[in-house]
Write an enzyme that holds these catalytic residues in place. Structure first.
Site, mmCIF file in Angstrom:
data_model
loop_
_atom_site.group_PDB
_atom_site.id
_atom_site.type_symbol
_atom_site.label_atom_id
_atom_site.label_comp_id
_atom_site.label_asym_id
_atom_site.label_seq_id
_atom_site.Cartn_x
_atom_site.Cartn_y
_atom_site.Cartn_z
ATOM 1 N N ASP A 97 0.883 -1.163 0.000
ATOM 2 C CA ASP A 97 0.000 0.000 0.000
ATOM 3 C C ASP A 97 0.918 1.210 0.000
ATOM 4 O O ASP A 97 1.531 1.538 1.014
ATOM 5 C CB ASP A 97 -0.889 -0.033 1.256
ATOM 6 C CG ASP A 97 -1.685 1.274 1.453
ATOM 7 O OD1 ASP A 97 -1.648 2.151 0.572
ATOM 8 O OD2 ASP A 97 -2.338 1.392 2.508
ATOM 9 N N LYS B 61 3.018 11.225 -3.571
ATOM 10 C CA LYS B 61 1.996 10.513 -4.353
ATOM 11 C C LYS B 61 1.123 11.498 -5.141
ATOM 12 O O LYS B 61 0.629 11.180 -6.217
ATOM 13 C CB LYS B 61 1.131 9.683 -3.398
ATOM 14 C CG LYS B 61 0.146 8.733 -4.068
ATOM 15 C CD LYS B 61 -0.499 7.846 -3.031
ATOM 16 C CE LYS B 61 -1.558 6.929 -3.617
ATOM 17 N NZ LYS B 61 -2.126 6.047 -2.578
ATOM 18 N N ASP C 35 -12.934 5.362 2.674
ATOM 19 C CA ASP C 35 -11.481 5.489 2.878
ATOM 20 C C ASP C 35 -11.103 6.948 3.094
ATOM 21 O O ASP C 35 -11.062 7.734 2.147
ATOM 22 C CB ASP C 35 -10.749 4.911 1.653
ATOM 23 C CG ASP C 35 -9.216 4.982 1.800
ATOM 24 O OD1 ASP C 35 -8.724 5.624 2.743
ATOM 25 O OD2 ASP C 35 -8.525 4.379 0.953
ATOM 26 N N GLU D 233 -7.421 0.499 -4.494
ATOM 27 C CA GLU D 233 -7.423 0.384 -3.036
ATOM 28 C C GLU D 233 -8.734 -0.195 -2.463
ATOM 29 O O GLU D 233 -8.679 -1.089 -1.609
ATOM 30 C CB GLU D 233 -7.064 1.740 -2.418
ATOM 31 C CG GLU D 233 -5.566 2.043 -2.597
ATOM 32 C CD GLU D 233 -5.198 3.521 -2.451
ATOM 33 O OE1 GLU D 233 -6.047 4.315 -2.011
ATOM 34 O OE2 GLU D 233 -4.053 3.878 -2.785
HETATM 35 MG MG MG Z 1 -4.582 4.847 2.043
#
Ligand code: MG
Ligand code: ADP
Length: 631
Positions: free
Chosen positions: A15, A76, A208, A180
């Site tokens: 992840d 990211k 999330d 994800e």
């Molecule tokens: Mg995350």
């Protein structure tokens, strides 16, 4: 000569988060996080470029205030993006971002000589990945060479490609990029932990809330059962906000603690303030009242923050997340072509910020369900990635490998035959499309059943799932133009889409290959197909002939009734005879497909085709006449 056994190389799940990254591994004992030497699971996604070395993770983050311009966090956000794309993110990035080749966002790191070195986001991410790779290798006691890496569902191609490239730079073969939310659902098992009380389909929401981004996904999972050999995930809807997360709460707390705008601070002070604010936030998830006392270069901060005050501050943020959930549910209803939103069987919580009591409360109230937190929200994505990795590397038994497509994929056509769109051993990604139509008048819904296997008949293949294309306006049989497209993406996920061209209606299905066939089963299915090939082919041919002949007979029969009086007598007789002959073939074949000769059947169908030429002409002439303006 001594022969060393080849050392086993491991495949891990990663992840690669905006804020934190984790690595996990899955074997027969199930998925588990691989911690670092001191037992820490989370690796902060922070990289500090020092004069002669690179520091990654906690050490980089903790020492950040000494060297903010050389400490790269949240990289990211820059992956696969242009400087322009990233503009909105630059405000809170304390390092310098410049335009590189093709306007891509690059990080500019000052060097001792007063110059700067320009580093791509991929290289920064590669540092994190390399560190995770080493951490995993130490924990497993062997080399790690392959990985499954997760990305947000909204990542576009460029962002996914950049993630793959980062893996390559880190010496990892990235065998798959996984969304994800899909990984989170996989971590709970294909039943999303619902097997006890639910059977069959289940609809889950993956909520999330991470450090910088919020994602809500509504998934439908159909677990493997007697009807389906493969479990599959259908993504009904996704929504989210790329600028909503724990950082926003940190910034609100920064302003509160400082009693002013943090922009006025030096980069180093801003770092300290942010770290302290985050610590306050995390403690507020547990305590009603939190004390903060720390020093900035210019002043001391002493403050008490209460849970109620904090919740008032973040309530608008939480509300924004809930509004996204509302939108996703409405979209899911649209996907399902139903008025009401689907009822949600399970809400899975993902991301560190979902530990905030107010977030849990709001989510629980909105969905009318207790949010599910059985798997640690920090770890759930990495664990799911590890499950996927183990399936792909054959570590998990009974799993289906889809790097090359092991069995042909197709849809069932009328009469139970399978039209293959993608043939076995095609490499991924693979794409194919074909046109189909209806066999019954005024069909407003078409059922599409997706099959896998080498045999000609659906009954001898494995059913992967089915979906419906609904809301087609009534049209005579054979008129709708249904384009069916199969796409197996590089992640091995089969996406089936159907598009009715005349009405513009669309429907899609996503099939995630999973726990389906063993290598042996695949081999057997292939052998069977050789043994049965001849018989199967004939059967397929007869079934198609039956379906097509019936369609012809219907069309021609209808026109014949309308126009027979204006047909020449001789032609009328020939046509009637041809229809009769073909009708007999259809009847015989329907009773026993093996009792008719396929060539003769085919010939009879062609005879009717030929005999009906005149009728076609008459029909066209008549309909032209009818459409002429009348005086
Ligand atoms: Mg995350
Ligand atoms: P990402 O997926 O963006 O990398 P994570 O899922 O690791 O992020 O979540 C990180 C965020 O979660 C950070 O903002 C962090 O402060 C926050 N967080 C971690 N633990 C808690 C907690 N106990 N209470 C509230 N927020 C938390």
């Amino acid at each position: 000569m001594a022969e060393g056994a080849p050392s086993k190389s491991f495949t891990v799940g990663i992840d690669l988060g905006t804020t934190n990254s984790l690595v996990a591994f899955c074997d027969a004992g199930g998925p588990r996080i691989l911690p670092d030497a001191s037992g820490r699971a989370l690796v902060p996604s922070v990289v500090r470029f020092e004069q002669n070395s690179v520091v990654v993770g906690g050490a980089a983050r903790d020492g950040a205030s000494e060297d903010p311009e050389r400490t790269i966090s949240s990289v990211k956000r820059l992956m696969g993006r242009s400087l322009k794309d990233a503009q909105a993110d630059l405000r809170y990035l304390p390092y310098s971002v410049v335009a590189g080749e093709g306007e891509t966002a690059r990080v500019s790191i000052p060097t001792a000589g007063g110059g700067a070195s320009i580093v791509s986001p991929q290289e920064v991410s590669a540092q994190i990945l390399r560190s995770l790779k080493e951490q995993a290798s130490a924990a497993l006691g062997g080399p790690v060479s392959r990985a499954v890496i997760t990305v947000p569902a909204y990542f576009d191609d460029a962002q996914r490609q950049a993630t793959k490239d980062a893996g390559r730079l880190a010496g990892l073969d990235v065998i798959r990029i996984v969304n994800e939310p899909t990984a989170a659902a996989l971590a709970y098992g294909l039943g999303a932990g619902l097997s006890a009380e639910h059977v069959g389909e289940r609809t889950i929401a993956v909520f999330d809330l991470g450090g910088g981004t919020f994602d809500i996904s509504i998934l439908r999972i159909t677990p493997a059962d007697s009807g389906n050999e493969t479990s599959f995930f259908e993504v009904l809807a996704t929504s989210g906000d790329t600028h909503l997360g724990g950082d926003d709460a940190d910034h609100a707390l920064m302003r509160l603690l400082l009693g002013g705008d943090p922009e006025s601070l030096s980069a180093a002070d801003r770092r300290i303030l942010k770290q302290e604010a985050e610590a306050v936030k995390i403690r507020l998830s547990e305590y009603e009242m939190v004390q903060a006392a720390f020093a900035l270069s210019s002043r001391r901060i002493d403050a008490r923050v209460g849970r109620a005050e904090y919740e008032t501050m973040i309530a608008p943020l939480v509300q924004r997340a809930i509004e996204n959930c509302r939108r996703a549910l409405a979209d899911a209803a649209r996907t399902l072509k139903q008025a009401a939103a689907p009822s949600i069987d399970r809400v899975i919580m993902v991301g560190g910020m979902t530990r905030t009591p107010l977030v849990r409360k709001a989510v629980g109230e909105f969905f009318g369900l207790e949010p599910y937190i059985a798997v640690d929200p920090d770890q759930v994505v990495a664990l799911g990635a590890a499950v996927q990795a183990s399936i792909l590397s054959g570590e998990t038994k009974g799993a289906l490998l889809l790097d090359v497509i092991p069995l042909s994929l197709g849809i069932e056509t009328v009469g139970g035959a399978v039209a293959k769109l993608i043939v076995r051993n095609s490499t991924v990604p693979a794409k194919a499309s074909e046109f189909f139509s209806t066999s019954v008048d005024n069909q407003t819904s078409i059922r599409l059943s997706v099959y896998q296997g080498e045999r000609e008949m659906a009954a001898d293949c494995r059913r992967l799932g089915e979906f419906h294309l609904r809301g087609i306006p009534p049209m005579p049989a054979g008129i709708p133009q249904l384009e069916v497209q199969f796409l197996v993406d590089s992640s091995g996920v089969l996406n089936v889409s159907a598009h009715e061209r005349r009405s513009g209606k669309r429907a899609t299905l996503q099939v995630v290959p999973n726990h389906g066939l063993t290598r042996e089963e695949v081999d057997k299915m292939e052998r069977d197909s050789y043994t049965h090939a001849r018989e199967d082919m004939k059967r397929h041919r007869i079934v198609d002939l039956i379906a097509n002949s019936k369609l012809d007979l219907k069309w021609i029969g209808e026109r014949f009734e309308r126009f027979k009086d204006i047909l020449e007598a001789e032609n009328r007789v020939v046509l009637q005879r041809a229809m009769e002959t073909l009708r007999e073939f259809v009847c015989k074949a329907e009773a026993d497909w093996n009792s008719v000769d396929a060539d003769e059947f085919h010939h009879a169908k062609e005879q009717l085709d030929r005999a009906s030429m005149r009728l076609q002409e008459v029909g066209i002439a008549m309909s032209l006449k009818a459409s002429q303006p009348k005086i």
